[in-house]
Write a protein that holds these residues in place. Structure first.
Motif, short mmCIF file in Angstrom:
data_model
loop_
_atom_site.label_atom_id
_atom_site.label_comp_id
_atom_site.label_asym_id
_atom_site.label_seq_id
_atom_site.Cartn_x
_atom_site.Cartn_y
_atom_site.Cartn_z
N UNK A 177 0.82 -1.22 0.00
CA UNK A 177 0.00 0.00 0.00
C UNK A 177 0.85 1.26 0.00
N UNK A 178 2.13 1.15 0.29
CA UNK A 178 2.98 2.33 0.38
C UNK A 178 4.31 2.08 -0.33
N UNK A 179 4.22 1.57 -1.57
CA UNK A 179 5.42 1.27 -2.35
C UNK A 179 6.27 2.53 -2.51
N UNK A 180 7.59 2.37 -2.32
CA UNK A 180 8.53 3.48 -2.49
C UNK A 180 9.67 3.01 -3.39
N UNK A 181 9.84 3.66 -4.54
CA UNK A 181 10.86 3.20 -5.48
C UNK A 181 12.25 3.07 -4.87
N UNK A 182 12.60 3.97 -3.95
CA UNK A 182 13.95 3.93 -3.38
C UNK A 182 14.22 2.62 -2.66
N UNK A 183 13.18 1.98 -2.15
CA UNK A 183 13.38 0.71 -1.46
C UNK A 183 13.90 -0.37 -2.40
N UNK A 184 13.61 -0.23 -3.69
CA UNK A 184 14.07 -1.26 -4.62
C UNK A 184 15.58 -1.25 -4.77
N UNK A 185 16.23 -0.14 -4.33
CA UNK A 185 17.70 -0.10 -4.36
C UNK A 185 18.30 -1.11 -3.39
N UNK A 186 17.48 -1.66 -2.50
CA UNK A 186 17.99 -2.65 -1.55
C UNK A 186 18.53 -3.89 -2.26
N UNK A 187 18.04 -4.15 -3.46
CA UNK A 187 18.58 -5.28 -4.21
C UNK A 187 20.09 -5.11 -4.43
N UNK A 188 20.49 -3.86 -4.73
CA UNK A 188 21.92 -3.60 -4.93
C UNK A 188 22.68 -3.80 -3.63
N UNK A 189 22.11 -3.33 -2.53
CA UNK A 189 22.74 -3.48 -1.22
C UNK A 189 22.87 -4.97 -0.88
N UNK A 190 21.79 -5.73 -1.09
CA UNK A 190 21.82 -7.16 -0.80
C UNK A 190 22.89 -7.87 -1.61
N UNK A 191 23.01 -7.47 -2.87
CA UNK A 191 24.01 -8.10 -3.73
C UNK A 191 25.42 -7.82 -3.27
N UNK A 192 25.63 -6.69 -2.57
CA UNK A 192 26.98 -6.33 -2.12
C UNK A 192 27.35 -6.90 -0.77
N UNK A 193 26.41 -7.58 -0.11
CA UNK A 193 26.72 -8.16 1.20
C UNK A 193 27.58 -9.40 1.05
N UNK A 194 28.61 -9.54 1.84
CA UNK A 194 29.47 -10.72 1.73
C UNK A 194 28.83 -11.94 2.36
#
Length: 718
Positions: A177-194
């Motif tokens: 109900x409160x989609x925020x495009x900036x949250x989708x950047x978390x995919x990049x963050x997740x990919x960078x986690x060791x």
């Protein structure tokens, strides 16, 4: 730092001992009697011992923040392995961040936040992160795509993170109900986690579809979904006939509601008017909207936390993350467009009290407001393609530079660019936006399905308000809670909690308050930036010789009092008809106040000129004739746009100026009459939206000889 993700498999972990340590931390957070819930321990165990990804879908007040603070304490102290790096919490609201920093300190956890309100502390905080003295870093989702943060801070942060927390994780999903495009950047963050860095996502408002979508984005996640019943809440709906009755009911019942609470409205104007009315009736309240300065919002939050005020009158700007455990009530003046959003907002109440009151006062105007906000969704494909066509791969273009080229308001343009960024079609960099050159497809089918889901939610909210079944069970079923059952507490289960009556004194006061016409029309003083790019050679300040004066309107389309009547007469979709007696009388009242009030005009108008209207010609002409007749002023005629849009479209200012800067013509007979006048003219129109029609029509009159121009309209959009 030591790579904690490579815990040797032969190292045995005493899970019972870990749980005991977890309980010790919890007691520091929540008091000596606090005990971990079973799913809280399952989440902490999965994060700290098994290094898993976890999605917690649990009701507000369940203790999701306790999970990540306890897990942080265990990971940082090396209870299950070598000491881990800092926890990074991605959180949507500053209110939540402030509360979380205070909560962390109680458990001996040092938390810091990087957000737009503390720019001067960034360097210091980044140094503390490198030195290992920060246990928890809270950042907003918008920070993930800030060029400096993304390029200079984020890579190192991702490499050293010991735990990633995604708070209000339903924002990740465009089904939420409160989609925020900036949250989708978390995919990049997740990919960078060791390696096996644990990840925790939390939300109180995710149905099965959103839960599945978020879990899919997390990867192999343990999903812990609990009951969504809130046994402290008593839900009720009162169907009152109009805004005056709703305000009068509030004035009569506010003192009867327990403790302090929140009164939600759908619009900024609604919040402002409601707060003003309640203050006029002697109640200590404050308004809280996106248009209130941050310092004032913080002060209002604190006053509510300290019970210095009875209520905050707020828009959805006060939503996720505001934490006041003893909040005694939530009242809605107007229904949110989604039962899931409604559940989240009412979940602010009753977290540490035996019962809290939740009352919905739906309005006839709710659906019109829902339609307006729905119209601001992702733009049509042709507008998106036009933006992509203007962007270059080498030279960044700012949002301000794009505005004159595309007919989108800034907030909508920025939202669209963020989505394109997530999709890989553009990239934000210092100075603006770049095209990546990557192919991009407009996902018509998905956008259609999301729009249909929103429409279904609106209809479901209507069913909630009108229904006779258990209200809490209804909301829980909307969230796919398998344990949903009648609550026995709401007005449909236990009988009406409140009567719908309002005292004659309060109703008279509300009628008088809402019946007062008059809002100011602020004159334009600066030209939009970037007009030279579209061949319009104006910039900077509007010269004194081209300026118009401050003006007046009966009210805003979103006003509680006049809004419904103004939408019916002057709204973008309203039929054309002569002005009603009621609106004509309101205009006369405005003119009287304008002539004799504290901010009265400096000189009485000498004549009336109408803005030639293609949308409401009868309305505008009859309004101009009425003013001329009552004021005994000559009606000189109309100033008309020879070209340009037919109406005050909801585009941006640069586009309006581009379309209208040379469009208005003043007929020779009008110009001749102006030359013989002493005093300003009243310039009359039906609706002011961007304000540029009035500004540019007034400029044409000034150049034709008018000494001054006083704008007068029936309505202001917004």
């Amino acid at each position: 730092m030591t790579d904690t993700t490579q815990t040797p498999p032969e190292r045995a972990v005493d899970r019972a001992a870990v749980r005991e340590r977890a309980e010790e931390v919890l007691r520091k957070l929540a008091g000596e009697r606090a005990v971990l819930r079973e799913d809280q321990w399952r989440a902490i165990e999965a994060l700290t011992v098994d290094r898993r990804r976890v999605l917690c879908v649990q009701r507000t007040g369940w203790g999701k923040s306790a999970v990540y603070f306890v897990a942080t304490a265990l990971l940082r102290r090396g209870v299950t392995a070598e000491p881990a790096g800092p926890t990074v919490i991605v959180s949507p609201l500053l209110a939540l961040m402030r509360n979380q920093v205070d909560a962390a300190a109680r458990a001996g956890i040092r938390a810091r936040t990087i957000n737009s309100a503390n720019l001067d502390e960034w360097s210091e905080i980044e140094a503390e992160i490198r030195d290992g003295t920060v246990d928890v870093l809270l950042i907003s989702p918008e920070r993930l795509n800030n060029p400096d943060f993304r390029d200079n801070v984020l890579p190192g942060l991702a490499a050293s993170t010991g735990l990633l927390v995604v708070d209000e994780a339903h924002c990740v999903s465009d089904w939420g109900h409160d989609f925020r495009p900036d949250y989708r950047r978390l995919r990049t963050f997740l990919a960078g986690l060791p390696g096996r860095v644990p990840v925790l996502a939390t939300t109180a408002t995710a149905n099965s579809r959103v839960t599945a979508d978020v879990a899919d984005q997390l990867g192999d996640a343990l999903v812990l979904r609990g009951t969504l019943d809130r046994d402290s809440l008593r839900l009720a709906v009162l169907d009152l006939p109009d805004p005056a009755h709703r305000l009068a009911w509030l004035a009569d019942h506010l003192d009867l509601l327990p403790g302090s609470g929140i009164i939600y409205t759908l619009t900024v104007a609604g919040a402002t008017e409601t707060a003003d009315f309640l203050r006029s009736r002697g109640f200590p309240v404050a308004s809280y909207t996106g248009q209130v300065e941050d310092a004032d919002r913080r002060a209002a939050e604190q006053d509510l936390l300290d019970n210095k005020i009875k209520a905050l009158v707020a828009t959805s700007a006060l939503g996720m993350g505001f934490d006041k455990p003893d909040l005694g009530f939530v009242v809605h003046l107007g229904a949110p467009p989604s039962p899931i959003a409604y559940y989240q907002q009412v979940g602010r109440a009753g977290r540490a009290v035996e019962h809290a009151e939740v009352v919905l006062l739906p309005g006839r105007e709710d659906m019109a407001i829902w339609r307006y906000f729905a119209s601001l969704a992702f733009p049509p494909e042709e507008q998106v393609r036009s933006v992509l066509a203007y962007l270059d791969a080498d030279r960044p273009m700012s949002t301000q530079a794009l505005e004159p080229l595309v007919d989108l308001r800034r907030t909508r343009l920025e939202m669209m660019l963020k989505v394109l960024d997530v999709d890989g079609a553009v990239r934000r960099t210092r100075g603006g936006w770049l095209s990546t050159g990557e192919p991009w497809t407009y996902d018509t089918e998905r956008l259609r399905r999301v729009a249909e889901a929103r429409s279904t939610e609106q209809q479901t909210m209507i069913e909630y308000a009108r229904g006779s079944s258990c209200r809490m069970e209804f909301l829980r079923r909307c969230l796919d809670d398998p344990d949903a059952a009648p609550c026995g507490r709401c007005d449909n289960c236990a009988g009406p909690l409140y009567d719908a009556d309002a005292s004659s004194a309060s109703l008279a006061a509300a009628d008088a308050f809402l019946g007062r016409p008059g809002v100011q029309i602020a004159p334009k003083k600066m030209w939009p930036t970037g007009l030279a790019a579209v061949g319009v050679s104006v910039k900077g300040k509007i010269g004194p010789a081209d300026q118009i004066e401050p003006g007046r309107a009966v009210g805003r389309l979103s006003d509680l009092g006049w809004g419904g009547r103004l939408r019916a007469a002057a709204g973008p979709e309203s039929p054309d008809a002569p002005i009603s007696d009621e609106l004509a009388a309101a205009v006369v009242e405005i003119l009287k106040t304008w002539a004799h009030g504290e901010d009265a005009w400096s000189q009485r108008p000498a004549a009336v000129v109408e803005v030639g209207s293609r949308r409401h010609p009868q309305l505008v002409r009859s309004l101009a004739e009425h003013i001329a007749r009552v004021g005994r002023l000559p009606l000189l005629g109309a100033v008309t746009a020879a070209h340009g849009p037919d109406s005050e479209a909801r585009g941006n200012s640069a586009q309006r100026v581009r379309a209208l800067h040379d469009a208005f013509t003043v007929e020779p007979e009008v110009a001749a009459a102006l030359s013989g006048l002493t005093g300003p003219v009243l310039l009359v129109d039906d609706l002011v939206d961007s304000g540029w029609t009035m500004a540019l029509a007034g400029r044409a009159l000034r150049r034709a000889g008018a000494e001054g121009v006083l704008p007068l309209a029936l309505a202001v959009a917004g």
